[in-house]
Design a protein around this motif. Structure first.
Motif, PDB file in Angstrom:
ATOM      1  N   GLY A 138      49.041 -37.260  32.818  1.00 56.68           N
ATOM      2  CA  GLY A 138      48.241 -38.072  33.724  1.00 56.68           C
ATOM      3  C   GLY A 138      49.095 -38.408  34.932  1.00 56.68           C
ATOM      4  N   ILE A 139      48.611 -38.071  36.131  1.00 57.04           N
ATOM      5  CA  ILE A 139      49.378 -38.248  37.367  1.00 57.04           C
ATOM      6  C   ILE A 139      48.404 -38.586  38.489  1.00 57.04           C
ATOM      7  N   GLU A 140      48.894 -39.149  39.583  1.00 59.07           N
ATOM      8  CA  GLU A 140      48.019 -39.633  40.644  1.00 59.07           C
ATOM      9  C   GLU A 140      47.492 -38.560  41.596  1.00 59.07           C
ATOM     10  N   ARG A 141      48.075 -37.382  41.581  1.00 61.82           N
ATOM     11  CA  ARG A 141      47.644 -36.329  42.496  1.00 61.82           C
ATOM     12  C   ARG A 141      47.217 -35.101  41.721  1.00 61.82           C
ATOM     13  N   ASP A 142      46.395 -34.283  42.363  1.00 61.59           N
ATOM     14  CA  ASP A 142      45.947 -33.053  41.715  1.00 61.59           C
ATOM     15  C   ASP A 142      46.500 -31.812  42.390  1.00 61.59           C
ATOM     16  N   ASN A 143      47.475 -31.992  43.291  1.00 60.27           N
ATOM     17  CA  ASN A 143      48.021 -30.840  44.000  1.00 60.27           C
ATOM     18  C   ASN A 143      49.496 -31.077  44.329  1.00 60.27           C
ATOM     19  N   GLY A 144      50.094 -30.085  44.923  1.00 58.77           N
ATOM     20  CA  GLY A 144      51.488 -30.160  45.320  1.00 58.77           C
ATOM     21  C   GLY A 144      52.387 -29.393  44.364  1.00 58.77           C
ATOM     22  N   PRO A 145      53.640 -29.169  44.766  1.00 58.07           N
ATOM     23  CA  PRO A 145      54.550 -28.351  43.972  1.00 58.07           C
ATOM     24  C   PRO A 145      54.825 -28.905  42.576  1.00 58.07           C
ATOM     25  N   TRP A 146      54.883 -30.222  42.443  1.00 60.09           N
ATOM     26  CA  TRP A 146      55.164 -30.838  41.143  1.00 60.09           C
ATOM     27  C   TRP A 146      54.024 -30.527  40.171  1.00 60.09           C
ATOM     28  N   VAL A 147      52.797 -30.744  40.607  1.00 63.64           N
ATOM     29  CA  VAL A 147      51.624 -30.479  39.770  1.00 63.64           C
ATOM     30  C   VAL A 147      51.511 -28.982  39.475  1.00 63.64           C
ATOM     31  N   THR A 148      51.750 -28.154  40.464  1.00 66.21           N
ATOM     32  CA  THR A 148      51.705 -26.704  40.263  1.00 66.21           C
ATOM     33  C   THR A 148      52.718 -26.284  39.199  1.00 66.21           C
ATOM     34  N   ALA A 149      53.922 -26.830  39.263  1.00 70.02           N
ATOM     35  CA  ALA A 149      54.955 -26.495  38.274  1.00 70.02           C
ATOM     36  C   ALA A 149      54.526 -26.927  36.876  1.00 70.02           C
ATOM     37  N   LEU A 150      53.985 -28.134  36.732  1.00 73.55           N
ATOM     38  CA  LEU A 150      53.549 -28.602  35.409  1.00 73.55           C
ATOM     39  C   LEU A 150      52.461 -27.700  34.853  1.00 73.55           C
ATOM     40  N   ARG A 151      51.511 -27.326  35.700  1.00 68.97           N
ATOM     41  CA  ARG A 151      50.433 -26.432  35.251  1.00 68.97           C
ATOM     42  C   ARG A 151      50.977 -25.052  34.872  1.00 68.97           C
ATOM     43  N   SER A 152      51.998 -24.601  35.585  1.00 72.86           N
ATOM     44  CA  SER A 152      52.547 -23.271  35.289  1.00 72.86           C
ATOM     45  C   SER A 152      53.195 -23.217  33.915  1.00 72.86           C
ATOM     46  N   TYR A 153      53.591 -24.370  33.387  1.00 70.60           N
ATOM     47  CA  TYR A 153      54.148 -24.433  32.037  1.00 70.60           C
ATOM     48  C   TYR A 153      53.060 -24.535  30.976  1.00 70.60           C
ATOM     49  N   GLY A 154      51.804 -24.531  31.410  1.00 70.59           N
ATOM     50  CA  GLY A 154      50.687 -24.583  30.474  1.00 70.59           C
ATOM     51  C   GLY A 154      50.247 -25.988  30.130  1.00 70.59           C
ATOM     52  N   TYR A 155      50.800 -26.988  30.825  1.00 74.91           N
ATOM     53  CA  TYR A 155      50.406 -28.370  30.568  1.00 74.91           C
ATOM     54  C   TYR A 155      49.049 -28.642  31.200  1.00 74.91           C
ATOM     55  N   VAL A 156      48.246 -29.475  30.572  1.00 75.55           N
ATOM     56  CA  VAL A 156      46.967 -29.897  31.126  1.00 75.55           C
ATOM     57  C   VAL A 156      47.235 -31.132  31.979  1.00 75.55           C
ATOM     58  N   VAL A 157      46.895 -31.043  33.266  1.00 74.14           N
ATOM     59  CA  VAL A 157      47.191 -32.119  34.212  1.00 74.14           C
ATOM     60  C   VAL A 157      45.897 -32.792  34.628  1.00 74.14           C
ATOM     61  N   TYR A 158      45.850 -34.120  34.452  1.00 72.98           N
ATOM     62  CA  TYR A 158      44.706 -34.927  34.863  1.00 72.98           C
ATOM     63  C   TYR A 158      45.120 -35.775  36.047  1.00 72.98           C
ATOM     64  N   ALA A 159      44.394 -35.653  37.145  1.00 74.03           N
ATOM     65  CA  ALA A 159      44.634 -36.508  38.301  1.00 74.03           C
ATOM     66  C   ALA A 159      43.932 -37.836  38.059  1.00 74.03           C
ATOM     67  N   ILE A 160      44.679 -38.919  38.181  1.00 76.51           N
ATOM     68  CA  ILE A 160      44.147 -40.255  37.946  1.00 76.51           C
ATOM     69  C   ILE A 160      44.201 -41.021  39.260  1.00 76.51           C
ATOM     70  N   SER A 161      43.051 -41.359  39.782  1.00 78.96           N
ATOM     71  CA  SER A 161      42.995 -42.077  41.049  1.00 78.96           C
ATOM     72  C   SER A 161      43.065 -43.569  40.788  1.00 78.96           C
ATOM     73  N   LEU A 162      44.035 -44.204  41.423  1.00 84.49           N
ATOM     74  CA  LEU A 162      44.162 -45.656  41.282  1.00 84.49           C
ATOM     75  C   LEU A 162      43.132 -46.381  42.137  1.00 84.49           C
ATOM     76  N   ASN A 163      42.469 -45.661  43.019  1.00 83.91           N
ATOM     77  CA  ASN A 163      41.452 -46.276  43.887  1.00 83.91           C
ATOM     78  C   ASN A 163      40.047 -46.133  43.339  1.00 83.91           C
ATOM     79  N   ALA A 164      39.915 -45.451  42.209  1.00 84.90           N
ATOM     80  CA  ALA A 164      38.583 -45.266  41.626  1.00 84.90           C
ATOM     81  C   ALA A 164      38.088 -46.583  41.016  1.00 84.90           C
ATOM     82  N   PRO A 165      36.812 -46.882  41.187  1.00 88.10           N
ATOM     83  CA  PRO A 165      36.279 -48.114  40.602  1.00 88.10           C
ATOM     84  C   PRO A 165      36.288 -48.059  39.083  1.00 88.10           C
ATOM     85  N   ILE A 166      36.476 -49.200  38.484  1.00 93.37           N
ATOM     86  CA  ILE A 166      36.453 -49.310  37.027  1.00 93.37           C
ATOM     87  C   ILE A 166      35.199 -50.090  36.626  1.00 93.37           C
ATOM     88  N   GLY A 167      34.421 -49.509  35.766  1.00 94.14           N
ATOM     89  CA  GLY A 167      33.234 -50.199  35.266  1.00 94.14           C
ATOM     90  C   GLY A 167      32.047 -50.056  36.212  1.00 94.14           C
TER      91      GLY A 167
END
Length: 91
Positions: free
Chosen positions: A61-90
């Motif tokens: 779980g990470i705040e962004r869905d793009n960029g070299p860090w996310v690309t590297a994590l995905r390349s290792y086969g990890y499932v990456v979920y972008a979590i927006s801190l600005n999304a409304p809750i409830g």
């Protein structure tokens, strides 16, 4: 399965590794660079086997869905979920 929370700041990442049962396995900070990513991957490997990559065995779980860090994590086969801190809750 291992669950990773990655709090991404401008120049570093605060990381928490958890088991699927919710047990905290490790908390640490790494820099936003290749050495930091290598450290993260090493720490993940300390809690997983060679077969725990892909197939949803490592969830991030990470705040962004793009960029070299996310690309590297995905390349290792990890499932990456972008979590927006600005999304409304409830409703």
């Amino acid at each position: 399965m291992i669950i990773i929370g990655d709090d991404w700041a401008q120049d570093h990442h605060d990381i928490e590794l958890m088991s699927e049962n919710g047990d905290v396995l490790a908390r640490f900070r790494v820099q936003e660079d290749a050495d930091g990513l290598a450290t993260l991957l090493t720490r993940i490997s300390e809690h997983t086997s060679d077969t725990d990559h892909g197939d949803g065995d490592v969830l991030v779980g990470i705040e962004r869905d793009n960029g070299p860090w996310v690309t590297a994590l995905r390349s290792y086969g990890y499932v990456v979920y972008a979590i927006s801190l600005n999304a409304p809750i409830g409703p």
